[in-house]
Design a protein around this motif. Structure first.
Motif, PDB file in Angstrom:
ATOM      1  N   THR A 283      24.306  -5.763   8.771  1.00 40.30           N
ATOM      2  CA  THR A 283      24.538  -6.476   7.515  1.00 40.30           C
ATOM      3  C   THR A 283      25.135  -7.857   7.772  1.00 40.30           C
ATOM      4  O   THR A 283      24.758  -8.843   7.124  1.00 40.30           O
ATOM      5  CB  THR A 283      25.481  -5.655   6.611  1.00 40.30           C
ATOM      6  N   GLU A 330      32.694 -15.269  -6.763  1.00 41.22           N
ATOM      7  CA  GLU A 330      32.598 -14.034  -7.539  1.00 41.22           C
ATOM      8  C   GLU A 330      33.715 -13.060  -7.166  1.00 41.22           C
ATOM      9  O   GLU A 330      34.194 -12.298  -8.008  1.00 41.22           O
ATOM     10  CB  GLU A 330      31.228 -13.372  -7.326  1.00 41.22           C
ATOM     11  N   TYR A 344      37.647  -1.024  -7.718  1.00 41.33           N
ATOM     12  CA  TYR A 344      36.651  -1.391  -6.714  1.00 41.33           C
ATOM     13  C   TYR A 344      37.041  -0.815  -5.350  1.00 41.33           C
ATOM     14  O   TYR A 344      36.206  -0.230  -4.644  1.00 41.33           O
ATOM     15  CB  TYR A 344      36.531  -2.916  -6.637  1.00 41.33           C
ATOM     16  N   ARG A 348      34.718   1.879  -3.029  1.00 45.90           N
ATOM     17  CA  ARG A 348      33.904   1.106  -2.086  1.00 45.90           C
ATOM     18  C   ARG A 348      34.486   1.208  -0.670  1.00 45.90           C
ATOM     19  O   ARG A 348      35.604   1.643  -0.471  1.00 45.90           O
ATOM     20  CB  ARG A 348      33.842  -0.380  -2.480  1.00 45.90           C
ATOM     21  N   ASP A 352      30.417  -2.130   1.737  1.00 43.77           N
ATOM     22  CA  ASP A 352      30.170  -2.583   0.358  1.00 43.77           C
ATOM     23  C   ASP A 352      30.688  -3.998   0.156  1.00 43.77           C
ATOM     24  O   ASP A 352      30.024  -4.837  -0.468  1.00 43.77           O
ATOM     25  CB  ASP A 352      30.872  -1.659  -0.645  1.00 43.77           C
ATOM     26  N   LEU A 353      31.867  -4.261   0.658  1.00 44.99           N
ATOM     27  CA  LEU A 353      32.484  -5.575   0.459  1.00 44.99           C
ATOM     28  C   LEU A 353      31.605  -6.691   1.012  1.00 44.99           C
ATOM     29  O   LEU A 353      31.373  -7.700   0.323  1.00 44.99           O
ATOM     30  CB  LEU A 353      33.863  -5.598   1.121  1.00 44.99           C
ATOM     31  N   GLU A 355      28.439  -6.521   1.669  1.00 47.41           N
ATOM     32  CA  GLU A 355      27.135  -6.522   0.989  1.00 47.41           C
ATOM     33  C   GLU A 355      27.243  -7.123  -0.406  1.00 47.41           C
ATOM     34  O   GLU A 355      26.376  -7.901  -0.828  1.00 47.41           O
ATOM     35  CB  GLU A 355      26.588  -5.103   0.895  1.00 47.41           C
ATOM     36  N   ASP A 356      28.308  -6.776  -1.132  1.00 49.39           N
ATOM     37  CA  ASP A 356      28.467  -7.250  -2.508  1.00 49.39           C
ATOM     38  C   ASP A 356      28.852  -8.722  -2.575  1.00 49.39           C
ATOM     39  O   ASP A 356      28.520  -9.418  -3.539  1.00 49.39           O
ATOM     40  CB  ASP A 356      29.537  -6.420  -3.234  1.00 49.39           C
ATOM     41  N   TYR A 357      29.591  -9.179  -1.541  1.00 45.96           N
ATOM     42  CA  TYR A 357      30.068 -10.566  -1.536  1.00 45.96           C
ATOM     43  C   TYR A 357      29.733 -11.210  -0.185  1.00 45.96           C
ATOM     44  O   TYR A 357      30.626 -11.517   0.615  1.00 45.96           O
ATOM     45  CB  TYR A 357      31.574 -10.608  -1.805  1.00 45.96           C
ATOM     46  N   SER A 403      24.579   3.511  -4.685  1.00 42.53           N
ATOM     47  CA  SER A 403      23.680   2.391  -4.389  1.00 42.53           C
ATOM     48  C   SER A 403      22.689   2.755  -3.279  1.00 42.53           C
ATOM     49  O   SER A 403      22.457   1.981  -2.345  1.00 42.53           O
ATOM     50  CB  SER A 403      24.492   1.142  -4.001  1.00 42.53           C
TER      51      SER A 403
END
Length: 590
Positions: A283, A330, A344, A348, A352-353, A355-357, A403
């Motif tokens: 990632t 964001e 969050y 998570r 996730d962190l 990937e999301d940001y 997800s």
């Protein structure tokens, strides 16, 4: 099982930890002996013989040794600079002697959800009581340690600082908070605070011609001293219809020298699954063979992520550090809402962190934001009286899909997929004096737990069965499905029929006859509960999830007092707090 086989299995689990840790032990052996010598100076200490205006006292309250290590560093550094300094332990000092301290450094940890550790309680209670002396003329600085997976993770340190202020003392160097990765902040605090005091205190015998080794030297009890416990068996406690898997593991402690009591925990050293680490690397588009600096050493990035850093648990501290590096707009919106940030983090992980940001970040920056990978603690679910060479633990496996990605906890993957019967786990015993059966063998106990919170109560019941204890036991247990999730059903029913267990109330939130929670059972039995507490002097125990079940049960117990005694919420809170202060209300929440 032979030594060679056991070590091979340990290496399978722990990767390259062994060699690195043993090198560190050799390097710090001399310093540890100095630490023990410094601590010994607190015995029978006579404050009145000292010129306290010119002395720096370094006080620590430590459960696992981290606060003590920070205090020793500060004390040693003060002496290096020539300041007359003495080390004090909250566990052994007479609390009222704090009135003699005019220059004070305090390193103190917090237990769980904001509570002082057991070794700190006497000092903490004295300081917050009516008998505490005024502290005008005192100058102080506090290092507050904790674990940021808890909301009030540094509360004890803040409480002590606030109380000093109310007693007239002055903060001389700023309070500093520490997460479990405490070393860097602890060293910064020791340097800053000691140097601030050294500017105003006389320097009698500064060390010349030597450079001070400014590093944290931990107490004994790290991975080097772990016992590699053979796994004797793994048994699934939940049925096929259960929404989650709960496992009973039995480990051998034969020839370990380890002893434990019901209420203690078994610590398990673990590593991240290689497949999960590979997902993180892909990632971030990182090459796992590049080298990063970890604890002053150059190591392969992939190996560092496997054995050194927390990836499956996310905290607000990590999210904030990630934002500081990336300045993701964001993410700033998320951090502006504390409740949303907490939710969050609860749902998570680090993957996730990122990937999301997504953002530009170097491998070295990435590891710098992560928490260190700590061992996991499990309440012992057996009594030494049953079998001194074995220990049971109960593990609720964290497994879910979100997800379109399967999630699994770091020890969940270890227990279910990465260690088999006959292989070994590196373990240690974590003493927990805050969660013990009453000293009086006849005092009634009310045990309240849900899910894996049953584990210490199984140990309690084994202890009562195998000893001369006569404690009446009332157990409240809750889970989801009566057919699939009634943990230790046969054992509990046998304890009930044999008289070891006096009363048993079970509540299932997904039963076909209608939902029922532990709180419902407690309210239904509130008059009898008050009778047990007030007339029979029963102790109350609470074990389970800190964010849901434990909070709900506390609120329900408060309501029981309001309903039965016709008192206000504040008065009910005061009763619960007094029960806690008297060690009649004990919690082990996670």
């Amino acid at each position: 099982m032979g030594v060679a086989t056991r070590r091979s299995s340990a290496n399978k689990i722990s990767g390259l930890i062994l060699k690195k840790k043993r090198m560190e032990t050799v390097k710090t052996e001399h310093k540890k002996s100095e630490l023990r010598q410094s601590v010994a100076e607190t015995a029978d200490f006579n404050f009145e013989e000292k010129n306290n205006e010119e002395v720096l006292y370094v006080l620590y309250g430590s459960r696992t040794g981290n606060s003590e290590s920070a205090a020793v560093l500060a004390c040693d550094y003060a002496r290096y600079l020539g300041v007359e300094a003495y080390l004090l332990d909250m566990k052994t000092m007479i609390p009222e002697n704090i009135r003699f301290a005019k220059n004070l450094l305090v390193a103190v940890s917090t237990h769980g959800e904001g509570d002082p550790p057991a070794v700190v309680e006497d000092f903490y209670n004295y300081l917050h009581g009516e008998e505490a002396h005024q502290q005008e003329g005192m100058r102080y600085s506090v290092l507050a340690l904790g674990d940021s997976t808890y909301e009030d993770y540094c509360k004890t340190g803040h409480d002590i600082a606030d109380r000093f202020n109310k007693l007239g003392a002055k903060e001389f160097s700023p309070l500093l908070e520490c997460d479990i990765d405490y070393e860097e902040n602890a060293m910064r605090w020791a340097r800053t605070a000691v140097e601030a005091f050294s500017e105003t205190l006389p320097k009698k015998n500064p060390v010349k011609g030597k450079t001070f080794a400014f590093e944290i030297n931990k107490k004994d009890g790290d991975f080097d001293n772990a016992f590699f416990a053979p796994v004797l068996s793994k048994k699934m406690l939940t049925g096929d219809a259960s929404a989650k898997r709960t496992m009973l593991l039995t480990l051998s402690l034969e020839n370990s020298g380890l002893t434990f009591k019901p209420g203690d925990s078994l610590g398990v050293y673990t590593t991240n699954a290689r497949m999960f680490v590979d997902k993180v690397l892909r990632t971030l588009k990182f090459d796992g063979t590049i080298r990063v600096e970890v604890n002053g050493e150059d190591v392969l990035l992939k190996e560092a992520l496997i054995k050194d850093f927390e990836l499956t648990v996310l905290t607000t501290v990590v999210v904030n550090k990630y934002f500081e590096v990336t300045q993701h707009p964001e993410l700033k919106k998320l951090l502006d809402d504390p409740e949303l940030t907490e939710h969050y983090c609860e749902t998570r992980d680090v993957l996730d962190l990122v990937e999301d940001y997504p953002a530009e970040i170097s491998p070295q920056q990435f590891v710098s934001i992560l928490r260190k990978l700590n061992p996991r603690l499990y309440s012992v679910a057996s009594s030494e009286e049953q079998n001194p060479d074995k220990v049971d633990i109960v593990a609720g496996l964290i497994e879910y899909t979100r997800s379109n990605r399967e999630r699994i906890g770091v020890t969940s993957s270890l227990f279910s997929d990465r260690v088999e019967d006959g292989e070994t786990l590196p373990v240690f015993i974590e003493d927990n004096p805050r969660f013990r059966l009453p000293e009086d063998n006849s005092t009634p106990v009310i045990l309240i737990g849900a899910g894996t919170g049953i584990a210490p109560y199984r140990a309690f019941l084994q202890e009562i069965e195998k000893t001369e204890r006569k404690n009446p036991v009332w157990l409240f247990f809750g889970e989801k499905h009566p057919e699939a999730d009634f943990l230790f059903k046969e054992e509990l029913e046998k304890y009930l029929s044999d008289g070891v267990l006096t009363k048993l109330n079970v509540a299932f939130s997904r039963r076909s006859a209608g939902k029922k929670y532990i709180q419902d059972d407690i309210l239904e039995k509130e008059a009898e509960i008050i009778d047990w507490i007030e007339k029979r002097n029963a102790n109350i125990y609470l074990c389970g999830n800190k964010r849901t079940m434990a909070k709900d049960v506390r609120n329900t117990l408060r309501q029981v007092f309001i309903n039965q005694k016709k008192i206000s919420r504040d008065d009910a809170d005061a009763i619960l707090q007094q029960l806690k202060a008297d060690k009649r209300f004990q919690e082990d929440v996670y």
